[in-house]
Scaffold this motif. Sequence first.
Motif, short mmCIF file in Angstrom:
data_model
loop_
_atom_site.label_atom_id
_atom_site.label_comp_id
_atom_site.label_asym_id
_atom_site.label_seq_id
_atom_site.Cartn_x
_atom_site.Cartn_y
_atom_site.Cartn_z
N THR A 257 0.85 -1.18 0.00
CA THR A 257 0.00 0.00 0.00
C THR A 257 0.89 1.23 0.00
O THR A 257 1.60 1.49 0.97
N PHE A 258 0.83 1.97 -1.10
CA PHE A 258 1.70 3.13 -1.25
C PHE A 258 1.01 4.38 -0.72
O PHE A 258 -0.14 4.66 -1.03
N GLY A 259 1.76 5.14 0.07
CA GLY A 259 1.31 6.45 0.51
C GLY A 259 1.79 7.49 -0.47
O GLY A 259 2.06 7.19 -1.64
N SER A 260 1.95 8.70 0.02
CA SER A 260 2.38 9.80 -0.85
C SER A 260 3.89 9.86 -1.03
O SER A 260 4.38 10.43 -2.00
N GLY A 261 4.63 9.28 -0.09
CA GLY A 261 6.08 9.26 -0.22
C GLY A 261 6.74 10.61 0.00
O GLY A 261 6.09 11.63 0.26
N THR A 262 8.07 10.60 -0.10
CA THR A 262 8.88 11.82 0.02
C THR A 262 9.56 12.08 -1.32
O THR A 262 10.28 11.20 -1.82
N GLN A 263 9.35 13.26 -1.85
CA GLN A 263 10.08 13.66 -3.06
C GLN A 263 11.47 14.15 -2.63
O GLN A 263 11.58 15.20 -2.00
N LEU A 264 12.49 13.37 -2.93
CA LEU A 264 13.86 13.76 -2.64
C LEU A 264 14.46 14.38 -3.89
O LEU A 264 14.45 13.77 -4.97
N THR A 265 14.97 15.59 -3.74
CA THR A 265 15.65 16.26 -4.83
C THR A 265 17.11 16.43 -4.44
O THR A 265 17.41 17.06 -3.42
N VAL A 266 17.99 15.85 -5.23
CA VAL A 266 19.43 16.00 -4.98
C VAL A 266 19.92 17.16 -5.83
O VAL A 266 19.74 17.17 -7.06
N LEU A 267 20.50 18.13 -5.15
CA LEU A 267 20.91 19.37 -5.81
C LEU A 267 22.40 19.35 -6.14
O LEU A 267 23.20 18.89 -5.34
N PRO A 268 22.77 19.85 -7.32
CA PRO A 268 24.19 19.86 -7.69
C PRO A 268 24.98 20.88 -6.87
O PRO A 268 24.44 21.80 -6.29
#
Lengths: 117, 111
Positions: free
Chosen positions: B100-111
């Motif tokens: 069961t998938f929730g909304s999750g975390t959007q991880l953004t890796v920045l240069p």
Amino acid sequence: GAVVSQHPSWVICKSGTSVKIECRSLDFQATTMFWYRQFPKQSLMLMATSNEGSKATYEQGVEKDKFLINHASLTLSTLTVTSAHPEDSSFYICSASGPTGNNQPQHFGDGTRLSIL
Amino acid sequence: DAKTTQPTSMDCAEGRAANLPCNHSTISGNEYVYWYRQIHSQGPQYIIHGLKNNETNEMASLIITEDRKSSTLILPHATLRDTAVYYCIARAGGSARQLTFGSGTQLTVLP
């Protein structure tokens, strides 16, 4: 690691046609496969659970006559979207699990992007 | 399966460790914690899972608190290719059960 192949990866078709999506486990036997649907900017939603050799179990609100699932072998499950309409346009993803243990992870295919014109 | 709570989004500098938290305060004794990630327009990718001990593999480390009410996924040296939505899922034993998938975390890796 376990590999699940999904085909096609992308399909565009006219409204009213039927589309078949295949999900294969390439290096393990999948006693159970799952079909998910994902709309833009939303999370995955389970549509149905497919068990080899038996009828699929559909989630509430998913029309079994519209989304036909066949799991005829331990390595292949198919999802057929019958008489597709624009509202069926979505990202369809399958996953598979094998009989190797109760806590083993599921492995996912790369998804099929379906666009109905 | 127990409900999990994750931050909506996080940023991380490239090359630094990314620490993604997950709360699962109602987790039961037979529920494992699984982590998956989804890179844009791809299917979810399995990362790691654990029951109560900390786990490490070639992709990440999973730290589970002693009371099992929370966990942290650690990507030791984040790269731009780690930018994805990360899902923390609690699921009881039985690989034949759905995730069961929730909304999750959007991880953004920045240069």
